[in-house]
Scaffold this motif. Structure first.
Motif, PDB file in Angstrom:
ATOM      1  N   TYR A   1     -30.984 -58.864 -12.468  1.00 31.48           N
ATOM      2  CA  TYR A   1     -30.292 -59.872 -13.272  1.00 31.48           C
ATOM      3  C   TYR A   1     -28.826 -59.980 -12.845  1.00 31.48           C
ATOM      4  O   TYR A   1     -28.302 -61.087 -12.631  1.00 31.48           O
ATOM      5  CB  TYR A   1     -30.386 -59.507 -14.754  1.00 31.48           C
ATOM      6  CG  TYR A   1     -29.686 -60.472 -15.678  1.00 31.48           C
ATOM      7  CD1 TYR A   1     -30.392 -61.508 -16.280  1.00 31.48           C
ATOM      8  CD2 TYR A   1     -28.324 -60.358 -15.964  1.00 31.48           C
ATOM      9  CE1 TYR A   1     -29.754 -62.402 -17.129  1.00 31.48           C
ATOM     10  CE2 TYR A   1     -27.687 -61.237 -16.807  1.00 31.48           C
ATOM     11  CZ  TYR A   1     -28.401 -62.254 -17.379  1.00 31.48           C
ATOM     12  OH  TYR A   1     -27.767 -63.145 -18.216  1.00 31.48           O
TER      13      TYR A   1
ATOM     14  N   ARG B   1     -27.222 -63.218 -10.815  1.00 31.61           N
ATOM     15  CA  ARG B   1     -26.212 -64.053 -11.487  1.00 31.61           C
ATOM     16  C   ARG B   1     -24.944 -64.229 -10.642  1.00 31.61           C
ATOM     17  O   ARG B   1     -24.083 -65.047 -10.966  1.00 31.61           O
ATOM     18  CB  ARG B   1     -25.871 -63.502 -12.874  1.00 31.61           C
ATOM     19  CG  ARG B   1     -25.050 -62.245 -12.877  1.00 31.61           C
ATOM     20  CD  ARG B   1     -25.084 -61.577 -14.246  1.00 31.61           C
ATOM     21  NE  ARG B   1     -24.472 -62.393 -15.269  1.00 31.61           N
ATOM     22  CZ  ARG B   1     -23.253 -62.177 -15.793  1.00 31.61           C
ATOM     23  NH1 ARG B   1     -22.516 -61.174 -15.348  1.00 31.61           N
ATOM     24  NH2 ARG B   1     -22.780 -62.940 -16.748  1.00 31.61           N
TER      25      ARG B   1
ATOM     26  N   SER C   1     -27.765 -70.256 -15.254  1.00 32.13           N
ATOM     27  CA  SER C   1     -28.086 -69.036 -15.994  1.00 32.13           C
ATOM     28  C   SER C   1     -29.545 -69.006 -16.449  1.00 32.13           C
ATOM     29  O   SER C   1     -30.158 -67.935 -16.523  1.00 32.13           O
ATOM     30  CB  SER C   1     -27.158 -68.892 -17.205  1.00 32.13           C
ATOM     31  OG  SER C   1     -27.273 -70.007 -18.070  1.00 32.13           O
TER      32      SER C   1
ATOM     33  N   VAL D   1     -31.555 -67.614 -13.764  1.00 27.57           N
ATOM     34  CA  VAL D   1     -31.321 -66.169 -13.663  1.00 27.57           C
ATOM     35  C   VAL D   1     -32.247 -65.431 -14.621  1.00 27.57           C
ATOM     36  O   VAL D   1     -32.867 -64.423 -14.258  1.00 27.57           O
ATOM     37  CB  VAL D   1     -29.847 -65.820 -13.973  1.00 27.57           C
ATOM     38  CG1 VAL D   1     -29.648 -64.306 -13.973  1.00 27.57           C
ATOM     39  CG2 VAL D   1     -28.923 -66.473 -12.962  1.00 27.57           C
TER      40      VAL D   1
END
Length: 200
Positions: free
Chosen positions: A159, A163, A169, A172
């Motif tokens: 993660y 990112r 997002s 992600v």
């Protein structure tokens, strides 16, 4: 997107809890309790630790309705779900993937260190299953050799790596969750496990 992932994780864990409870021949009340603690146990512990009280499901009745509906669905269509025979494993795997990223994001929103965020994600994903297994008189999966918490930790690290890329997002979230799911699927498919320290 974050809310949808939280709901999907809740559904996946509720169904996995129902299937375990049905295998243990519990009554309807017992089945509902197992579905409930499997779904919100990890998230409840996470929210209490970061001081977000009342915890999420207490402030949003949607989670109560979703767990109840998923419980009824799993009971009614158990024979159809059982036809796949890998359903419990699949729902459990999807659940830990989704809840890992939810926990990581909750940690970020509380301005916590990335390592603590990963720990929260792992806790969110695993501890509902731990409570479920203890109540059903099983050794929790997380305490066995299976790659379970390890998959969550890898997903949490991915993660923070993903990112850093110039992507949205929401993507992600999805990619990190997929890392958890694929890691566990590969580990089970090829019988990959952590070494045991026990010597006979």
């Amino acid at each position: 997107m974050f809310y949808i992932i939280d709901i999907l994780g809740t559904v996946a864990f509720a169904i996995s809890g129902v299937l375990v409870a049905l295998d243990k021949k519990m009554d309807p009340f017992g089945i509902l309790i197992i579905a409930f603690v499997t779904s919100v146990g990890g998230g409840t512990l996470r929210d209490v630790l970061i001081g977000q009280t009342p915890v999420g499901w207490m402030k949003d009745m949607t989670f109560v309705y979703v767990i109840s509906a998923a419980t009824v669905f799993a009971i009614i269509f158990k024979s159809k779900i059982d036809y796949l025979r890998t359903s419990l494993f699949l729902f459990d795997t999807i659940g830990i993937g989704l809840y890992t990223v939810v926990g990581v994001e909750k940690g970020l929103s509380a301005d916590l260190h990335p390592i603590i965020c990963i720990a929260l994600g792992t806790m969110s994903a695993c501890f509902g299953g731990v409570i479920r297994d203890i109540l059903c008189n099983e050794i929790p999966v997380i305490f066995r050799k299976e790659v379970y918490a390890t998959a969550c930790i890898l997903g949490g690290f991915s993660y923070f790596l993903i990112r850093k890329l110039p992507i949205e997002s929401d993507i992600v979230f999805v990619l990190a969750g997929i890392v958890v799911i694929i890691t566990r699927l590969i580990a089970v498919k090829f019988k990959i496990s952590l070494p045991s320290l026990y010597k006979a």
